[in-house]
Design an enzyme around this catalytic site. Structure first.
Site, PDB file in Angstrom:
ATOM      1  CB  CYS A 137      36.065  51.506  34.795  1.00 65.67           C
ATOM      2  SG  CYS A 137      35.964  52.784  36.040  1.00 65.67           S
ATOM      3  CG  ASN A 138      32.661  55.796  31.213  1.00 67.82           C
ATOM      4  OD1 ASN A 138      32.523  56.450  30.196  1.00 67.82           O
ATOM      5  ND2 ASN A 138      31.944  54.708  31.443  1.00 67.82           N
ATOM      6  CB  THR A 139      36.603  56.367  36.695  1.00 67.26           C
ATOM      7  OG1 THR A 139      35.253  56.746  36.922  1.00 67.26           O
ATOM      8  CG2 THR A 139      37.505  57.173  37.596  1.00 67.26           C
ATOM      9  CB  CYS A 170      29.231  56.577  34.742  1.00 71.35           C
ATOM     10  SG  CYS A 170      29.379  55.544  36.204  1.00 71.35           S
ATOM     11  CB  THR A 171      30.134  51.091  33.879  1.00 71.62           C
ATOM     12  OG1 THR A 171      30.500  51.434  35.216  1.00 71.62           O
ATOM     13  CG2 THR A 171      31.350  50.940  33.020  1.00 71.62           C
ATOM     14  CG  HIS A 172      27.407  52.026  38.125  1.00 75.73           C
ATOM     15  ND1 HIS A 172      28.751  51.947  37.894  1.00 75.73           N
ATOM     16  CD2 HIS A 172      27.153  51.238  39.200  1.00 75.73           C
ATOM     17  CE1 HIS A 172      29.301  51.159  38.802  1.00 75.73           C
ATOM     18  NE2 HIS A 172      28.359  50.716  39.608  1.00 75.73           N
ATOM     19  CG  ASP A 198      33.138  48.967  36.103  1.00 71.04           C
ATOM     20  OD1 ASP A 198      33.617  50.070  35.801  1.00 71.04           O
ATOM     21  OD2 ASP A 198      32.090  48.853  36.751  1.00 71.04           O
ATOM     22  CB  SER A 199      35.197  50.614  39.881  1.00 71.13           C
ATOM     23  OG  SER A 199      33.979  51.103  39.364  1.00 71.13           O
ATOM     24  CE1 TYR A 215      38.691  50.724  41.342  1.00 71.17           C
ATOM     25  CE2 TYR A 215      39.197  51.002  39.026  1.00 71.17           C
ATOM     26  CZ  TYR A 215      39.250  50.245  40.163  1.00 71.17           C
ATOM     27  OH  TYR A 215      39.841  49.005  40.134  1.00 71.17           O
ATOM     28  N   GLY A 216      35.585  56.645  41.072  1.00 70.70           N
ATOM     29  CA  GLY A 216      35.271  57.985  40.565  1.00 70.70           C
ATOM     30  C   GLY A 216      35.619  59.127  41.486  1.00 70.70           C
ATOM     31  CD  GLU A 260      27.635  49.155  42.768  1.00 70.37           C
ATOM     32  OE1 GLU A 260      27.563  48.263  43.616  1.00 70.37           O
ATOM     33  OE2 GLU A 260      28.370  49.078  41.763  1.00 70.37           O
TER      34      GLU A 260
HETATM   35  N1  DGL Z   1      32.604  52.289  36.928  1.00 68.44           N
HETATM   36  C1  DGL Z   1      32.810  53.691  37.120  1.00 68.44           C
HETATM   37  C2  DGL Z   1      32.830  54.449  35.818  1.00 68.44           C
HETATM   38  O1  DGL Z   1      32.384  53.981  34.799  1.00 68.44           O
HETATM   39  C3  DGL Z   1      31.769  54.287  38.035  1.00 68.44           C
HETATM   40  C4  DGL Z   1      31.797  53.810  39.448  1.00 68.44           C
HETATM   41  C5  DGL Z   1      32.981  54.266  40.252  1.00 68.44           C
HETATM   42  O2  DGL Z   1      33.032  55.443  40.654  1.00 68.44           O
HETATM   43  O3  DGL Z   1      33.823  53.423  40.499  1.00 68.44           O
HETATM   44  O4  DGL Z   1      33.287  55.550  35.794  1.00 68.44           O
END
Ligand code: DGL
Length: 272
Positions: free
Chosen positions: A75-77, A190-192, A10-11, A42-43, A154
């Site tokens: 990571c969804n992104t 999104c993972t968060h 993940d990011s 990453y988003g 975060e």
């Molecule tokens: N982990 C990213 C996701 O699931 C979200 C955080 C990011 O923007 O890196 O999309």
């Protein structure tokens, strides 16, 4: 029989929600997790940059030549734009979170109106929209970028006045749009976001006038992973979790510990 070895990236720390779900579903598997904390988020980045980062993260997880049975793109992104490049480069199964989340959402929705919240890149990629359309031609997807929720997670601000205000600012105008009131299923894309699940559910319920079904792609991918692993892979009663991060280990341990029990002894720094 060999023990399942799963690599996850993940990011940042958010993907630990996916690691937690995979660990709960496959407690005996060996997990190796990489959080690219040096380059989060990453988003907000372009598809090309996210794809490059994703390829480098996968390479770092394999750097010691250890065999792995599957790579989970938590990571969804990265799942929204880097899966084709990752699959082309690697021979083992590469699983992203978009497909499992979309399948759960389509199965859960009665109205056919599905809401998706995620990062700017995930929403702009159209990946959830396409995955849902491929499963149900009648489904209507309402997607909204909610990037600030990453920072709140975060910070460990999973609920309370700041989270509530951010959610009202994002979801209020969005759910007031034509057709949006028919949303009965909301994908946490999104993972968060699973960390803010209670607050998201409460605010969405207040705005919609009824509780939407919340889709957590962490649970969805853990189940899909368990189904995809060859049955000859036997769980080891003493599965291990190895954590890698690209920067700020102390912060990773502190914030990551809110998502998953982080053992500092199993945490190390890598450079991509
Ligand atoms: N982990 C990213 C996701 O699931 C979200 C955080 C990011 O923007 O890196 O999309």
């Amino acid at each position: 029989m060999s023990v399942p070895r799963i690599a996850i990236f993940d990011s940042g720390v958010g993907g630990l929600t996916v690691a937690r779900a995979v660990h709960a579903r496959l407690p005996g598997a060996h997990l190796r997790y990489l959080g690219d904390t040096a380059r989060l988020p990453y988003g907000t980045k372009s598809a090309g940059t996210v794809t490059r980062y994703a390829l480098q993260a996968a390479a770092a997880l394999l750097a010691d030549g250890a065999h792995i049975d599957a790579l989970v793109v938590a990571c969804n992104t990265a799942s929204s734009c880097a899966l084709p490049a990752l699959k082309e480069r690697h021979g083992f199964p590469v699983l992203g979170v978009i497909g499992p989340g979309a399948r759960r959402a389509v199965a859960a929705s009665r109205t056919g109106h599905i809401g998706v919240i995620g990062t700017e890149r995930t929403v702009a990629s159209g990946a959830y929209q396409q995955a849902i359309a491929a499963l149900s031609a009648d489904a209507v997807v309402h997607a909204q970028a909610t990037p600030l929720l990453v920072g709140l997670a975060e910070e460990g601000w999973f609920d309370g006045p700041v989270a509530e205000a951010a959610l009202h600012a994002y979801l209020g105008p969005w759910l007031a749009q034509p057709g949006a009131k028919d949303i009965d299923t909301l994908v946490l894309g999104c993972t968060h976001y699973p960390a803010l699940k209670d607050a998201i559910g409460r605010v969405a319920t207040a705005l919609l006038g009824r509780a939407p079904t919340l889709i957590d792609s962490a649970d969805a991918i853990a189940e899909e992973l368990a189904n995809r692993l060859p049955s000859a892979l036997a769980p080891d009663p003493a599965g291990t979790v190895e954590l890698l991060a690209t920067d700020a280990l102390a912060r990773f341990a502190r914030v990551g510990g809110l998502f998953f029990p982080v053992d500092r002894a199993h945490l190390s720094l890598v450079d991509l």
